[in-house]
Design a protein around this motif. Structure first.
Motif, PDB file in Angstrom:
ATOM      1  N   PHE A   1      81.284  23.125  77.357  1.00 36.36           N
ATOM      2  CA  PHE A   1      82.382  23.920  76.797  1.00 36.36           C
ATOM      3  C   PHE A   1      83.495  23.009  76.280  1.00 36.36           C
ATOM      4  O   PHE A   1      83.988  23.177  75.151  1.00 36.36           O
ATOM      5  CB  PHE A   1      82.919  24.873  77.857  1.00 36.36           C
ATOM      6  N   LEU A   2      83.907  22.045  77.065  1.00 42.21           N
ATOM      7  CA  LEU A   2      84.994  21.152  76.655  1.00 42.21           C
ATOM      8  C   LEU A   2      84.564  20.293  75.467  1.00 42.21           C
ATOM      9  O   LEU A   2      85.352  20.068  74.535  1.00 42.21           O
ATOM     10  CB  LEU A   2      85.411  20.277  77.828  1.00 42.21           C
ATOM     11  N   SER A   3      83.335  19.832  75.480  1.00 38.61           N
ATOM     12  CA  SER A   3      82.842  19.017  74.372  1.00 38.61           C
ATOM     13  C   SER A   3      82.798  19.827  73.078  1.00 38.61           C
ATOM     14  O   SER A   3      83.171  19.324  72.004  1.00 38.61           O
ATOM     15  CB  SER A   3      81.452  18.473  74.703  1.00 38.61           C
ATOM     16  N   ASP A   4      82.361  21.081  73.165  1.00 38.64           N
ATOM     17  CA  ASP A   4      82.302  21.938  71.978  1.00 38.64           C
ATOM     18  C   ASP A   4      83.685  22.138  71.362  1.00 38.64           C
ATOM     19  O   ASP A   4      83.805  22.361  70.138  1.00 38.64           O
ATOM     20  CB  ASP A   4      81.710  23.306  72.335  1.00 38.64           C
TER      21      ASP A   4
ATOM     22  N   PRO B   1      87.928  31.825  75.800  1.00 39.74           N
ATOM     23  CA  PRO B   1      87.528  31.897  77.208  1.00 39.74           C
ATOM     24  C   PRO B   1      86.314  31.036  77.512  1.00 39.74           C
ATOM     25  O   PRO B   1      85.463  30.794  76.653  1.00 39.74           O
ATOM     26  CB  PRO B   1      87.229  33.384  77.415  1.00 39.74           C
ATOM     27  N   LEU B   2      86.258  30.583  78.751  1.00 37.35           N
ATOM     28  CA  LEU B   2      85.069  29.886  79.223  1.00 37.35           C
ATOM     29  C   LEU B   2      83.879  30.832  79.152  1.00 37.35           C
ATOM     30  O   LEU B   2      84.006  32.017  79.481  1.00 37.35           O
ATOM     31  CB  LEU B   2      85.278  29.413  80.656  1.00 37.35           C
ATOM     32  N   PRO B   3      82.732  30.363  78.697  1.00 38.03           N
ATOM     33  CA  PRO B   3      81.580  31.255  78.545  1.00 38.03           C
ATOM     34  C   PRO B   3      81.056  31.757  79.882  1.00 38.03           C
ATOM     35  O   PRO B   3      81.034  31.030  80.873  1.00 38.03           O
ATOM     36  CB  PRO B   3      80.541  30.379  77.841  1.00 38.03           C
ATOM     37  N   SER B   4      80.669  33.021  79.911  1.00 34.59           N
ATOM     38  CA  SER B   4      80.056  33.599  81.110  1.00 34.59           C
ATOM     39  C   SER B   4      78.598  33.148  81.193  1.00 34.59           C
ATOM     40  O   SER B   4      78.050  32.564  80.248  1.00 34.59           O
ATOM     41  CB  SER B   4      80.139  35.120  81.077  1.00 34.59           C
ATOM     42  N   ARG B   5      77.962  33.456  82.316  1.00 31.17           N
ATOM     43  CA  ARG B   5      76.568  33.066  82.486  1.00 31.17           C
ATOM     44  C   ARG B   5      75.876  34.034  83.430  1.00 31.17           C
ATOM     45  O   ARG B   5      76.512  34.633  84.312  1.00 31.17           O
ATOM     46  CB  ARG B   5      76.470  31.638  83.031  1.00 31.17           C
ATOM     47  N   ALA B   6      74.588  34.177  83.233  1.00 34.63           N
ATOM     48  CA  ALA B   6      73.801  35.108  84.041  1.00 34.63           C
ATOM     49  C   ALA B   6      73.427  34.466  85.364  1.00 34.63           C
ATOM     50  O   ALA B   6      72.997  33.313  85.418  1.00 34.63           O
ATOM     51  CB  ALA B   6      72.541  35.522  83.287  1.00 34.63           C
ATOM     52  N   VAL B   7      73.617  35.213  86.433  1.00 32.84           N
ATOM     53  CA  VAL B   7      73.177  34.791  87.767  1.00 32.84           C
ATOM     54  C   VAL B   7      71.810  35.417  88.017  1.00 32.84           C
ATOM     55  O   VAL B   7      71.600  36.612  87.768  1.00 32.84           O
ATOM     56  CB  VAL B   7      74.179  35.242  88.841  1.00 32.84           C
TER      57      VAL B   7
END
Length: 302
Positions: free
Chosen positions: A208-211, A260-266
């Motif tokens: 995320f930070l690199s993008d 926003p920081l991307p969400s992710r599937a658990v």
């Protein structure tokens, strides 16, 4: 050939030394050597190369060890199937989770399962996702809770809920009183405490930070969420953790970031061909049933 021959061969292959293998097996070295020679004699092939400083498998030995490991794994699964009790009055469950879940998910879910089935013995471990998948594939775990995405070919994933990450600071941090989202570029000026690089959450943050061309100022790396929580509560450092973490810690605040920081599937992970004990099936059903309580979307249920 007997089962002990398989175990003896694999022990020598693992330790690359007869003396250390014998110590691990609690047998004498002469006994171990004799048993390996018996196995080689019954197969009419040399399985170990003893000519070097260390003992290693020959080409034939490598081929044989592959099937020996599979045979022992399948035998262990068969033994668990025999011991499995359908009424869940007893049994075992081997579970692993990635570190960020310990702050808000593992405790409630394990507590609920134990209250329902107190006779089930639980072995709960925390480890990186790559290791979870490798241990599932090797039949060293029954279930894992990690993240969605690409998995090993032998691992099956069932999505449970969506996890949202946020910038987490102490309640007296200047960001805690900020009226709106913090621009992502501001994170380049903020010292951070983050999980170490071998964890999926850290890799997620780094991407995320690199993008967004942000070069983070990482002051501290830790391999546990509890350590990060303790550090952030007592310093001016910020971290990135699931938004739900702050619900369990009144001295922390979750601050929105723009974008926003991307969400992710658990996801709930298991080996696709593994025997599913009654305990594993019950835990899977409970995790799916309880998933909505962990889905902390901004507009979703608490």
């Amino acid at each position: 050939m007997e089962l002990r021959h398989l175990r003896y061969l694999l022990a020598v292959a693992e330790h690359a030394n007869f003396t250390r293998a014998a110590e691990a097996l609690h047998v004498s070295q002469p006994t171990l050597s004799q048993q390996i020679k018996q196995l080689e004699g019954s197969l009419h092939v040399q399985l170990l190369d003893r000519s070097g400083r260390t003992v290693r498998l020959t080409d034939a030995g490598q081929a044989y060890a592959h099937y020996a490991r599979r045979a022992l794994r399948d035998l262990a699964a068969a033994e668990r199937a025999v011991r499995d009790v359908k009424d869940l009055s007893r049994g075992t469950l081997r579970l692993a989770v990635t570190p960020t879940f310990t702050a808000y998910l593992t405790g409630p879910l394990i507590g609920d399962f134990h209250a329902r089935h107190p006779g089930i013995s639980l072995d709960v471990r925390e480890m990186a996702q790559e290791r979870i998948e490798s241990e599932l594939a090797a039949d060293q775990l029954d279930l894992g809770i990690a993240f969605g995405g690409a998995h090993l070919p032998t691992v099956t994933a069932t999505t449970l809920f969506t996890e949202h990450l946020g910038l987490v600071v102490a309640s007296d941090h200047p960001y805690a009183a900020h009226s709106g989202p913090i621009p992502v570029r501001a994170l380049g000026d903020q010292q951070l405490a983050l999980l170490s690089g071998d964890f999926a959450t850290r890799q997620h943050i780094d991407r995320f930070l690199s993008d967004h061309r942000v070069r983070p100022r990482i002051a501290i790396e830790a391999n546990s969420v509890s350590a990060l929580v303790a550090i952030v509560q007592r310093t001016s450092l910020a971290t990135v953790l699931p938004d739900a973490t702050t619900r369990e810690h009144p001295h922390l605040r979750s601050v929105p970031v723009d974008p926003p920081l991307p969400s992710r599937a658990v996801a709930l992970l298991r080996r696709d061909t593994a025997y599913q004990s009654a305990a594993a099936r019950s835990f899977s059903d409970l995790a799916r049933h309880r998933a909505h309580t962990f889905d902390h979307t901004p507009d979703g249920p608490a």
